[in-house]
Enzyme design. Structure first.
Site, PDB file in Angstrom:
ATOM      1  N   THR A 110       0.834  -1.204   0.000  1.00  0.00           N
ATOM      2  CA  THR A 110       0.000   0.000   0.000  1.00  0.00           C
ATOM      3  C   THR A 110       0.865   1.249   0.000  1.00  0.00           C
ATOM      4  O   THR A 110       0.941   1.942  -1.003  1.00  0.00           O
ATOM      5  CB  THR A 110      -1.004   0.073   1.157  1.00  0.00           C
ATOM      6  OG1 THR A 110      -1.883  -1.049   1.097  1.00  0.00           O
ATOM      7  CG2 THR A 110      -1.875   1.320   1.042  1.00  0.00           C
ATOM      8  N   TRP A 152       1.238 -10.042   3.408  1.00  0.00           N
ATOM      9  CA  TRP A 152       0.573  -9.407   2.260  1.00  0.00           C
ATOM     10  C   TRP A 152       1.150  -9.943   0.939  1.00  0.00           C
ATOM     11  O   TRP A 152       0.472  -9.950  -0.065  1.00  0.00           O
ATOM     12  CB  TRP A 152       0.747  -7.901   2.329  1.00  0.00           C
ATOM     13  CG  TRP A 152      -0.304  -7.157   3.069  1.00  0.00           C
ATOM     14  CD1 TRP A 152      -1.247  -6.330   2.515  1.00  0.00           C
ATOM     15  CD2 TRP A 152      -0.539  -7.120   4.480  1.00  0.00           C
ATOM     16  NE1 TRP A 152      -2.054  -5.792   3.502  1.00  0.00           N
ATOM     17  CE2 TRP A 152      -1.634  -6.263   4.721  1.00  0.00           C
ATOM     18  CE3 TRP A 152       0.085  -7.739   5.564  1.00  0.00           C
ATOM     19  CZ2 TRP A 152      -2.117  -6.005   5.997  1.00  0.00           C
ATOM     20  CZ3 TRP A 152      -0.402  -7.494   6.838  1.00  0.00           C
ATOM     21  CH2 TRP A 152      -1.487  -6.639   7.044  1.00  0.00           C
ATOM     22  N   ASN A 197      -3.259 -11.810   3.007  1.00  0.00           N
ATOM     23  CA  ASN A 197      -4.168 -10.688   3.179  1.00  0.00           C
ATOM     24  C   ASN A 197      -5.019 -10.432   1.950  1.00  0.00           C
ATOM     25  O   ASN A 197      -4.507 -10.178   0.853  1.00  0.00           O
ATOM     26  CB  ASN A 197      -3.363  -9.422   3.496  1.00  0.00           C
ATOM     27  CG  ASN A 197      -4.249  -8.229   3.718  1.00  0.00           C
ATOM     28  OD1 ASN A 197      -4.857  -8.092   4.766  1.00  0.00           O
ATOM     29  ND2 ASN A 197      -4.331  -7.338   2.717  1.00  0.00           N
ATOM     30  N   GLU A 198      -6.342 -10.507   2.131  1.00  0.00           N
ATOM     31  CA  GLU A 198      -7.344 -10.126   1.128  1.00  0.00           C
ATOM     32  C   GLU A 198      -7.169 -10.838  -0.204  1.00  0.00           C
ATOM     33  O   GLU A 198      -7.516 -10.312  -1.260  1.00  0.00           O
ATOM     34  CB  GLU A 198      -7.347  -8.599   0.920  1.00  0.00           C
ATOM     35  CG  GLU A 198      -7.787  -7.856   2.165  1.00  0.00           C
ATOM     36  CD  GLU A 198      -7.743  -6.342   2.018  1.00  0.00           C
ATOM     37  OE1 GLU A 198      -7.266  -5.865   0.976  1.00  0.00           O
ATOM     38  OE2 GLU A 198      -8.170  -5.655   2.955  1.00  0.00           O
ATOM     39  N   GLU A 281      -9.483  -6.456   9.908  1.00  0.00           N
ATOM     40  CA  GLU A 281      -9.018  -5.153   9.410  1.00  0.00           C
ATOM     41  C   GLU A 281     -10.232  -4.288   9.176  1.00  0.00           C
ATOM     42  O   GLU A 281     -11.199  -4.702   8.543  1.00  0.00           O
ATOM     43  CB  GLU A 281      -8.205  -5.276   8.114  1.00  0.00           C
ATOM     44  CG  GLU A 281      -7.729  -3.911   7.602  1.00  0.00           C
ATOM     45  CD  GLU A 281      -6.875  -3.998   6.343  1.00  0.00           C
ATOM     46  OE1 GLU A 281      -6.070  -4.946   6.243  1.00  0.00           O
ATOM     47  OE2 GLU A 281      -7.014  -3.129   5.453  1.00  0.00           O
TER      48      GLU A 281
END
Length: 820
Positions: A110, A152, A197-198, A281
């Protein structure tokens, strides 16, 4: 970049009750009952110590998902300690109960990239990165804090099949277990561990992970699945082995992504798992304007969805202001050279739960709900200690439009003496109105009565030890030139001061090529398993206000590829590190060089190029890139190889990088100042986006008169005299009023309208004029670090001129049209 305009803004409060509402709901023991003829809403609650409810797991925050903690490590010791206290120290600030950290993977996730502990297979280094340090600091302040690791991305060797790696492989299981081993070497126990993550889930992989943890002595570490959506719960319900492998169901943004978080959600399958359910999150909100949303979500997550943990992304915005999410978190800290930081409303929203509860307490379902049975009135949750009789109730009235009364009747063996009360006024921008101790409450006939005002968060408790920190930030200021770093300071494995990796990993190593001492090396040997869009490795450093300068660095490359030296580095596009406004000088292993211009649209323009045969090969070479107005000069080993003329970017940071995943080395970075650009005289300030002029509303001259944009008309209320105040800052004095443009009172809340006021005003009335390119400049306030911005990119007369974080938008750029 204007799409980030609405990040962190809380919509206008809902006027749900109305001024003349006479019939209101009453809650008795959590159940509504009628209350007729009252002019003030009343909610009656029975706090029963025998009441059922889920176990509370805590409120926490995330370091990672971008290098959001990177600059914190470089703060002066005093201010760094103050920030850490505000985040972790019990009874002082956010008092976080869970710290979730990124397991670095050499990939941008990010607002930066975090270093892997294993860049290549088998080469484990437990000293990389700063997350070990942060966890140690958190534990030192709060030994009871829970630790949670999540990846991530991952190095490219993981599950490598020749096509960029495979996260859902045994390699990743082994990689995570080795990370747990590093944590153990640092004296840290990891309580929770996630997957990817995601990026969904792989049931068989989670089963292998769960088995590996048991086999390797980490039975205490609970597995969180899947840090994505609620669909994982449905899959678990249909797969008993998968269900056994996941201890906690964690989902992201169940209260809405970048919203007011007035309502949270779950699914019937999630509830039917019988597992603890987490907002693993949530947030992504500005540290100030997102405070109210955070407070709603912590309460309503349990009321609506039985969520027992809330984890905010991120913990701190210790990133450079040119990155997309530069004010998200609980605290902002983007000036390590000055020691300046700012504690946000989100810190106090968190404190209203964390300072009054402990993980392991239990919710009391019958003493949790909505005031008067209506969401618009606000919410309340009650938690109790499992063994001491202590209890606390947290109430928010953030959307209420009128005062209310709440009564609490205590039973079931809970403490019933003096009830301590604390409040925060979220309508206020004054930090002194947050976490304020109120007079104790005493029961009358066994009932406590609370008078609740709109726009507040309250905590009432039988516990003690709460408080609000008193440390204050240092003043903001520019990073002075010249700047030099010989890279000897960090020691092998460390990160150079102020150097923030955006992709890849840049660490201190022993220099090669016959050079003594330490150098910085790009460590990732292959492209990682990316979380963001792919990019070549690079890292940035410095002050966005640097204008005319020469940046130089020694480089060495021993394989095909190229090294890069960046200058005038500006805005980076969101979730795409390859898109960044900058110039760079590249030198290939074969001696080819180029001056290039990059932008946020991923367009690369070659401004000049050629070959320097003397710079080919494995030796050390010194690259330099100089800027003087629109003139750009590139040199290699002391001789000029090319020049260009370009007006696209007028200022920015410096950086180093590579073309391709090559392990280049760097040494002796220097940034020396060029001719200073100064401003003096009287100007019209014309917005680049709208073409309209900075204007004092209605030609007013009184202190506090607001500023907007208006079609240029030659009026004295549209003319500004620029006067130096020192350190490269200026006062902008209205010609008609003789008063100074200011960010009112140095208020750090995004969206505050600018006004004029009699001087001297200190930092609130000082502005740095930073060229942004093509004859335009940004106006950066010294007190807040934010820019003068036309609200919502409006092009209409009368649009407010506000302060807003840097985002690269044309509505933040102004032409100084000289009058005299």
């Amino acid at each position: 970049m204007w799409t980030h305009r609405f990040r962190g803004r809380v919509p206008a409060r809902i006027a749900a009750l109305g001024a003349f509402l006479l019939v209101v709901g009453m809650i008795v023991g959590g159940q509504p009952s009628a209350a007729v003829g009252r002019e003030r809403a009343v909610t009656a609650v029975t706090v029963d110590g025998h009441g059922a409810g889920r176990t509370f797991d805590g409120v926490g925050a995330i370091s990672g998902g971008g290098g959001n903690t990177r600059l914190l490590t470089d703060y002066p010791a005093r201010q760094r300690g103050q920030i850490l206290d505000y985040l972790f120290r019990p009874g002082y600030g956010a008092a976080l109960q869970i710290l979730k950290v990124e397991i670095g993977g050499d990939t941008n996730s990010t607002d930066g990239a975090e270093a892997s502990h294993e860049h290549s297979r088998g080469a484990v280094n437990c000293g990389t990165g700063y997350e070990w340090w942060l966890m140690e600091q958190a534990k030192a302040r709060n030994p009871g804090i829970k630790l949670y690791g999540l990846a991530w991305g991952a190095p490219g060797w993981i599950g490598n099949t020749g096509s960029g790696g495979n996260f859902w492989s045994q390699d990743t299981v082994d990689y995570l277990v080795s990370w747990l081993g590093c944590a153990r070497r640092h004296g840290l126990t990891i309580d929770y561990l996630g997957g990817w993550n995601e990026r969904g889930y792989n049931a068989a992989w989670y089963e292998r992970l769960h088995a590996a943890l048991a086999a390797d002595g980490y039975r205490h570490t609970q597995v969180v699945g899947a840090d994505s959506g609620w669909d994982v719960a449905t899959a678990m319900r249909g797969d008993p082995a998968f269900d056994r492998a996941v201890d906690i169901v964690g989902t992201h943004y169940p209260c809405g992504y970048m919203s007011a978080m007035t309502q949270c959600s779950t699914t019937s399958d999630a509830l039917a798992t019988g597992k603890q359910l987490w907002a693993s999150e949530n947030g992504s909100e500005d540290y100030n304007t997102g405070g109210a949303a955070l407070a709603r979500a912590v309460n309503r997550g349990y009321i609506d969805a039985r969520l027992t943990a809330y984890i905010n992304w991120p913990v701190v915005a210790a990133v450079y202001p040119n990155l997309p999410y530069n004010t998200m978190g609980l605290v902002t800290a983007n000036q390590p050279w000055s020691g300046a930081y700012s504690v946000g409303k989100s810190t106090w929203a968190t404190a209203h739960t964390t300072q009054f509860t402990r993980p392991g307490w239990h919710y009391i379902d019958t003493a949790s709900g909505y005031l008067g049975g209506a969401r618009a009135n606000g919410s309340y949750v009650t938690l109790r200690s499992p063994d001491s009789g202590a209890w606390s109730t947290v109430v928010e009235t953030l959307d209420a439009t009128a005062a209310q009364t709440m009564t609490l009747r205590v039973t079931g063996g809970l403490a019933a003496g003096a009830l301590h009360m604390w409040s925060s006024d979220f309508n206020s921008d004054d930090q002194r109105d947050y976490m304020v101790r109120q007079p104790d409450l005493t029961p009358v006939n066994g009932v406590y009565t609370l008078s609740l005002q709109p726009g507040r968060v309250y905590s009432v408790t039988t516990t003690t030890g709460q408080g609000a920190g008193t440390a204050r930030s240092a003043a903001r200021g520019p990073l002075p030139l010249p700047y030099r770093d010989d890279f000897e300071h960090p020691g092998v494995g460390g990160e150079a001061r102020l150097l923030a990796a955006q992709q890849g990993s840049f660490e201190a190593v022993r220099c090669g090529g016959g050079r003594a001492g330490t150098c910085v090396q790009q460590m990732a040997p292959t492209a990682p398993i990316n979380w963001d869009n792919p990019a070549d490795p690079y890292a940035t450093l410095g002050d966005l206000g640097w204008t005319n300068y020469t940046v130089a660095v020694d480089t060495r490359l021993t394989q095909d590829g190229a090294v890069r030296l960046l200058g005038r580095v500006g805005t980076q596009s969101g979730f795409s590190p390859a898109g960044i406004d900058s110039y760079d000088l590249s030198l290939s292993h074969g001696g080819g060089w180029a001056i290039e211009r990059d932008n946020t649209a991923h367009q690369v323009t070659v401004l000049a190029q050629g070959t320097d045969t003397g710079a080919a090969g494995d030796g050390w070479h010194r690259l330099a890139l100089g800027f003087d107005g629109s003139a750009i000069t590139a040199s290699i080993d002391g001789h000029t190889v090319g020049t260009a003329d370009d007006t696209s970017y007028g200022s920015g940071q410096v950086g180093i990088g590579t073309t391709g995943y090559v392990q280049a080395q760097y040494d002796n970075l220097s940034v020396t100042p060029g001719p200073a650009q100064t401003y003096a005289g009287t100007y019209r300030l014309v917005n680049r986006n709208s073409g309209k002029t900075l204007d004092v509303v209605g030609q007013a001259t009184a202190d506090g008169s607001a500023v907007d944009q208006w079609t240029g008309n030659g009026g004295a209320n549209q003319q500004w005299t620029v006067r130096p105040t020192g350190d490269g800052y200026y006062a902008l004095v209205g010609v008609q009023s003789g008063k100074v443009l200011e960010a009112p009172g140095g208020n750090p809340v995004s969206g505050t309208q600018l006004d004029i006021r009699s001087g001297p005003l200190g930092a609130a009335g000082q502005w740095r004029i930073v060229p942004s390119g093509d004859g335009y400049a940004t106006l950066e306030n010294r007190a807040t670090g934010m820019l003068a911005d036309v609200d919502g990119q409006s092009t209409t007369d009368g649009a407010r001129v506000i302060e807003w974080p840097s985002n690269g938008g044309a509505n933040q750029q102004w032409q100084l049209a000289r009058i005299n």
